[in-house]
Design a protein around this motif. Structure first.
Motif, PDB file in Angstrom:
ATOM      1  N   LEU A  20       0.825  -1.211   0.000  1.00  0.00           N
ATOM      2  CA  LEU A  20       0.000   0.000   0.000  1.00  0.00           C
ATOM      3  C   LEU A  20       0.858   1.260   0.000  1.00  0.00           C
ATOM      4  O   LEU A  20       0.439   2.306  -0.518  1.00  0.00           O
ATOM      5  CB  LEU A  20      -0.936   0.003   1.202  1.00  0.00           C
ATOM      6  N   LYS A  21       2.043   1.183   0.588  1.00  0.00           N
ATOM      7  CA  LYS A  21       2.934   2.340   0.568  1.00  0.00           C
ATOM      8  C   LYS A  21       3.416   2.685  -0.836  1.00  0.00           C
ATOM      9  O   LYS A  21       3.847   3.825  -1.095  1.00  0.00           O
ATOM     10  CB  LYS A  21       4.144   2.081   1.474  1.00  0.00           C
ATOM     11  N   LEU A  22       3.358   1.715  -1.757  1.00  0.00           N
ATOM     12  CA  LEU A  22       3.788   1.960  -3.129  1.00  0.00           C
ATOM     13  C   LEU A  22       2.742   2.695  -3.962  1.00  0.00           C
ATOM     14  O   LEU A  22       3.042   3.159  -5.053  1.00  0.00           O
ATOM     15  CB  LEU A  22       4.130   0.629  -3.812  1.00  0.00           C
ATOM     16  N   VAL A  23       1.518   2.776  -3.449  1.00  0.00           N
ATOM     17  CA  VAL A  23       0.465   3.487  -4.184  1.00  0.00           C
ATOM     18  C   VAL A  23       0.750   4.988  -4.117  1.00  0.00           C
ATOM     19  O   VAL A  23       0.959   5.531  -3.028  1.00  0.00           O
ATOM     20  CB  VAL A  23      -0.920   3.178  -3.583  1.00  0.00           C
ATOM     21  N   PRO A  24       0.777   5.691  -5.248  1.00  0.00           N
ATOM     22  CA  PRO A  24       1.099   7.129  -5.246  1.00  0.00           C
ATOM     23  C   PRO A  24       0.149   7.922  -4.358  1.00  0.00           C
ATOM     24  O   PRO A  24      -1.058   7.664  -4.312  1.00  0.00           O
ATOM     25  CB  PRO A  24       0.959   7.527  -6.723  1.00  0.00           C
ATOM     26  N   ILE A  25       0.679   8.904  -3.659  1.00  0.00           N
ATOM     27  CA  ILE A  25      -0.129   9.748  -2.784  1.00  0.00           C
ATOM     28  C   ILE A  25      -1.135  10.557  -3.581  1.00  0.00           C
ATOM     29  O   ILE A  25      -2.181  10.972  -3.059  1.00  0.00           O
ATOM     30  CB  ILE A  25       0.802  10.674  -1.954  1.00  0.00           C
ATOM     31  N   SER A  26      -0.843  10.801  -4.870  1.00  0.00           N
ATOM     32  CA  SER A  26      -1.758  11.592  -5.698  1.00  0.00           C
ATOM     33  C   SER A  26      -3.117  10.909  -5.853  1.00  0.00           C
ATOM     34  O   SER A  26      -4.149  11.578  -5.979  1.00  0.00           O
ATOM     35  CB  SER A  26      -1.135  11.840  -7.078  1.00  0.00           C
ATOM     36  N   LEU A  27      -3.149   9.568  -5.849  1.00  0.00           N
ATOM     37  CA  LEU A  27      -4.427   8.871  -5.949  1.00  0.00           C
ATOM     38  C   LEU A  27      -5.274   9.113  -4.704  1.00  0.00           C
ATOM     39  O   LEU A  27      -6.497   9.289  -4.790  1.00  0.00           O
ATOM     40  CB  LEU A  27      -4.188   7.371  -6.142  1.00  0.00           C
ATOM     41  N   ARG A  28      -4.634   9.110  -3.552  1.00  0.00           N
ATOM     42  CA  ARG A  28      -5.365   9.385  -2.320  1.00  0.00           C
ATOM     43  C   ARG A  28      -5.896  10.820  -2.321  1.00  0.00           C
ATOM     44  O   ARG A  28      -7.064  11.068  -1.990  1.00  0.00           O
ATOM     45  CB  ARG A  28      -4.459   9.166  -1.114  1.00  0.00           C
ATOM     46  N   GLU A  29      -5.034  11.753  -2.700  1.00  0.00           N
ATOM     47  CA  GLU A  29      -5.442  13.163  -2.703  1.00  0.00           C
ATOM     48  C   GLU A  29      -6.535  13.423  -3.736  1.00  0.00           C
ATOM     49  O   GLU A  29      -7.447  14.219  -3.487  1.00  0.00           O
ATOM     50  CB  GLU A  29      -4.224  14.042  -2.977  1.00  0.00           C
ATOM     51  N   GLY A  30      -6.448  12.738  -4.892  1.00  0.00           N
ATOM     52  CA  GLY A  30      -7.472  12.923  -5.908  1.00  0.00           C
ATOM     53  C   GLY A  30      -8.834  12.443  -5.446  1.00  0.00           C
ATOM     54  O   GLY A  30      -9.855  13.106  -5.686  1.00  0.00           O
ATOM     55  N   ALA A  31      -8.862  11.281  -4.758  1.00  0.00           N
ATOM     56  CA  ALA A  31     -10.136  10.769  -4.262  1.00  0.00           C
ATOM     57  C   ALA A  31     -10.721  11.691  -3.194  1.00  0.00           C
ATOM     58  O   ALA A  31     -11.927  11.967  -3.182  1.00  0.00           O
ATOM     59  CB  ALA A  31      -9.940   9.360  -3.699  1.00  0.00           C
ATOM     60  N   LEU A  32      -9.871  12.209  -2.305  1.00  0.00           N
ATOM     61  CA  LEU A  32     -10.356  13.115  -1.270  1.00  0.00           C
ATOM     62  C   LEU A  32     -10.797  14.449  -1.865  1.00  0.00           C
ATOM     63  O   LEU A  32     -11.769  15.059  -1.387  1.00  0.00           O
ATOM     64  CB  LEU A  32      -9.259  13.345  -0.225  1.00  0.00           C
ATOM     65  N   ALA A  33     -10.107  14.911  -2.909  1.00  0.00           N
ATOM     66  CA  ALA A  33     -10.484  16.177  -3.548  1.00  0.00           C
ATOM     67  C   ALA A  33     -11.846  16.091  -4.224  1.00  0.00           C
ATOM     68  O   ALA A  33     -12.557  17.101  -4.348  1.00  0.00           O
ATOM     69  CB  ALA A  33      -9.422  16.582  -4.560  1.00  0.00           C
ATOM     70  N   LEU A  34     -12.228  14.887  -4.647  1.00  0.00           N
ATOM     71  CA  LEU A  34     -13.539  14.696  -5.279  1.00  0.00           C
ATOM     72  C   LEU A  34     -14.653  14.505  -4.260  1.00  0.00           C
ATOM     73  O   LEU A  34     -15.797  14.242  -4.633  1.00  0.00           O
ATOM     74  CB  LEU A  34     -13.486  13.494  -6.223  1.00  0.00           C
ATOM     75  N   GLY A  35     -14.319  14.618  -2.973  1.00  0.00           N
ATOM     76  CA  GLY A  35     -15.331  14.524  -1.942  1.00  0.00           C
ATOM     77  C   GLY A  35     -15.511  13.149  -1.344  1.00  0.00           C
ATOM     78  O   GLY A  35     -16.467  12.934  -0.583  1.00  0.00           O
ATOM     79  N   ASP A  36     -14.637  12.216  -1.674  1.00  0.00           N
ATOM     80  CA  ASP A  36     -14.761  10.866  -1.133  1.00  0.00           C
ATOM     81  C   ASP A  36     -14.306  10.854   0.322  1.00  0.00           C
ATOM     82  O   ASP A  36     -13.460  11.646   0.738  1.00  0.00           O
ATOM     83  CB  ASP A  36     -13.920   9.896  -1.962  1.00  0.00           C
ATOM     84  N   THR A  37     -14.859   9.935   1.105  1.00  0.00           N
ATOM     85  CA  THR A  37     -14.429   9.798   2.491  1.00  0.00           C
ATOM     86  C   THR A  37     -13.091   9.077   2.547  1.00  0.00           C
ATOM     87  O   THR A  37     -12.690   8.391   1.596  1.00  0.00           O
ATOM     88  CB  THR A  37     -15.473   9.018   3.308  1.00  0.00           C
ATOM     89  N   HIS A  38     -12.411   9.217   3.688  1.00  0.00           N
ATOM     90  CA  HIS A  38     -11.082   8.628   3.816  1.00  0.00           C
ATOM     91  C   HIS A  38     -11.132   7.116   3.693  1.00  0.00           C
ATOM     92  O   HIS A  38     -10.367   6.507   2.932  1.00  0.00           O
ATOM     93  CB  HIS A  38     -10.464   9.044   5.152  1.00  0.00           C
ATOM     94  N   TRP A  39     -12.023   6.469   4.469  1.00  0.00           N
ATOM     95  CA  TRP A  39     -12.087   5.024   4.451  1.00  0.00           C
ATOM     96  C   TRP A  39     -12.548   4.498   3.092  1.00  0.00           C
ATOM     97  O   TRP A  39     -12.047   3.484   2.604  1.00  0.00           O
ATOM     98  CB  TRP A  39     -13.023   4.522   5.554  1.00  0.00           C
ATOM     99  N   HIS A  40     -13.490   5.185   2.472  1.00  0.00           N
ATOM    100  CA  HIS A  40     -13.971   4.713   1.165  1.00  0.00           C
ATOM    101  C   HIS A  40     -12.878   4.842   0.113  1.00  0.00           C
ATOM    102  O   HIS A  40     -12.728   3.977  -0.761  1.00  0.00           O
ATOM    103  CB  HIS A  40     -15.213   5.509   0.752  1.00  0.00           C
ATOM    104  N   SER A  41     -12.089   5.912   0.180  1.00  0.00           N
ATOM    105  CA  SER A  41     -10.983   6.073  -0.777  1.00  0.00           C
ATOM    106  C   SER A  41      -9.913   5.010  -0.564  1.00  0.00           C
ATOM    107  O   SER A  41      -9.300   4.526  -1.524  1.00  0.00           O
ATOM    108  CB  SER A  41     -10.375   7.471  -0.635  1.00  0.00           C
ATOM    109  N   ILE A  42      -9.696   4.603   0.693  1.00  0.00           N
ATOM    110  CA  ILE A  42      -8.715   3.551   0.957  1.00  0.00           C
ATOM    111  C   ILE A  42      -9.176   2.222   0.371  1.00  0.00           C
ATOM    112  O   ILE A  42      -8.411   1.506  -0.301  1.00  0.00           O
ATOM    113  CB  ILE A  42      -8.479   3.420   2.477  1.00  0.00           C
ATOM    114  N   LEU A  43     -10.436   1.878   0.604  1.00  0.00           N
ATOM    115  CA  LEU A  43     -10.950   0.583   0.155  1.00  0.00           C
ATOM    116  C   LEU A  43     -11.142   0.530  -1.353  1.00  0.00           C
ATOM    117  O   LEU A  43     -10.853  -0.495  -1.987  1.00  0.00           O
ATOM    118  CB  LEU A  43     -12.272   0.269   0.863  1.00  0.00           C
ATOM    119  N   LYS A  44     -11.638   1.609  -1.951  1.00  0.00           N
ATOM    120  CA  LYS A  44     -11.999   1.587  -3.364  1.00  0.00           C
ATOM    121  C   LYS A  44     -10.887   2.049  -4.298  1.00  0.00           C
ATOM    122  O   LYS A  44     -10.853   1.666  -5.467  1.00  0.00           O
ATOM    123  CB  LYS A  44     -13.241   2.463  -3.603  1.00  0.00           C
TER     124      LYS A  44
END
Length: 297
Positions: free
Chosen positions: A175-199
């Protein structure tokens, strides 16, 4: 401002230096090739020897019949194969979700002292001898019962404890290899933290997570010591997890230490089946790893 011509300087190594470099390259390449040969040849010899000795035991009786008296050549390893699958299934149900969720926690929320303590504990648990885990499960899950008895539940619990740290640490590193930009992009679109982690995060790293799970299952498939104190064994087919249950490693040991030649043949056949199971899991792990690398490229 006048333009000054620049002269290119070409540095040519001396012939003696080039010779030393070629010699060092040849020596290192030869040493690496020799080390690879030393590592691969024993594996190939083991696979060849087990295949030659055990292939003749693989017939209908081997897979359809359970253990019978040594002088009965119709006996087989059905009880051990089914018992191994049941114990590994129980272990996977216990260790898989705990390991994946623990890896998610360490990767996403474990950048603190508690996370460091959990990592250290997982590394220590991963290095504990398997027989110690078997004795521990025997002491906490069998002896305290009113009517203590061996069972597939206890064997699956012991193997699940062994799976847990491997899956957790592998999931964390993947999971550490996943780019941080994917996490930030999901959160910027209004997704919740846990949902962005799972999906998003977990979906992106699913190939590596599956690889860690398969490698953990391959590791516990050949364990014998924990099952001696938990599942023990059974000479017949048992599908009740509350009773003592046979396993391939334990059956191989019992058959190999018996003076019967036919039971020796069954032991070689069981060894071949066990190695084949681990080989299939290892190839599957390589497949998912290659797919993950291909997607990332």
């Amino acid at each position: 401002m006048s333009n000054q011509s620049q002269k290119s300087i070409t540095l040519t190594p001396s012939p003696s230096l080039m010779m030393r470099r070629k010699l060092a390259n040849t020596l290192m390449f030869g040493g690496a090739s020799l080390a690879t040969f030393i590592a691969v040849v024993p594996l190939l010899l083991v696979l060849y020897y087990i295949t030659v000795r055990g292939f003749s035991a693989l017939n209908a009786n081997f897979f359809l019949h359970a253990q019978k008296p040594p002088d009965d050549v119709t006996g087989g390893m059905k009880h051990a194969i089914l018992g191994t699958l049941m114990i590994i299934g129980i272990a996977s149900c216990l260790g898989l979700p705990c390991g994946v969720l623990g890896g998610i926690y360490l990767s996403e929320f474990g950048k603190n002292r508690f996370g460091a303590a959990v990592r250290f504990a997982a590394d220590v648990l991963n290095g504990i001898p398997s027989i110690v885990i078997g004795i521990f499960i025997y002491a906490v899950a069998i002896l305290p019962l009113k009517n203590p008895h061996f069972s597939a539940w206890a064997g699956g619990l012991a193997l699940g404890v062994m799976m847990f740290p491997t899956i957790m640490r592998t999931t964390e590193e993947i999971l550490k290899l996943v780019p941080i930009s994917l996490r930030e992009g999901a959160l910027a679109l209004g997704d919740t933290h846990w949902h962005s982690i799972l999906k998003v995060v977990l979906s992106t790293a699913r190939g590596g997570v599956i690889t860690g799970i398969l490698l953990a299952i391959a590791r516990i498939s050949g364990e014998t010591a924990p099952l001696l104190f938990t599942a023990l064994g059974n000479s017949g087919v048992n599908l009740n997890p509350n009773r003592p249950t046979a396993s391939l490693p334990k059956a191989i040991y019992d058959f190999a230490t018996n003076p019967s030649d036919y039971w020796h043949l069954l032991a070689w056949g069981g060894s071949l089946v066990l190695v084949a199971m681990i080989l299939v899991l290892s190839i599957a792990a390589r497949y998912f790893t290659a797919n993950r690398l291909g997607e990332s490229n």
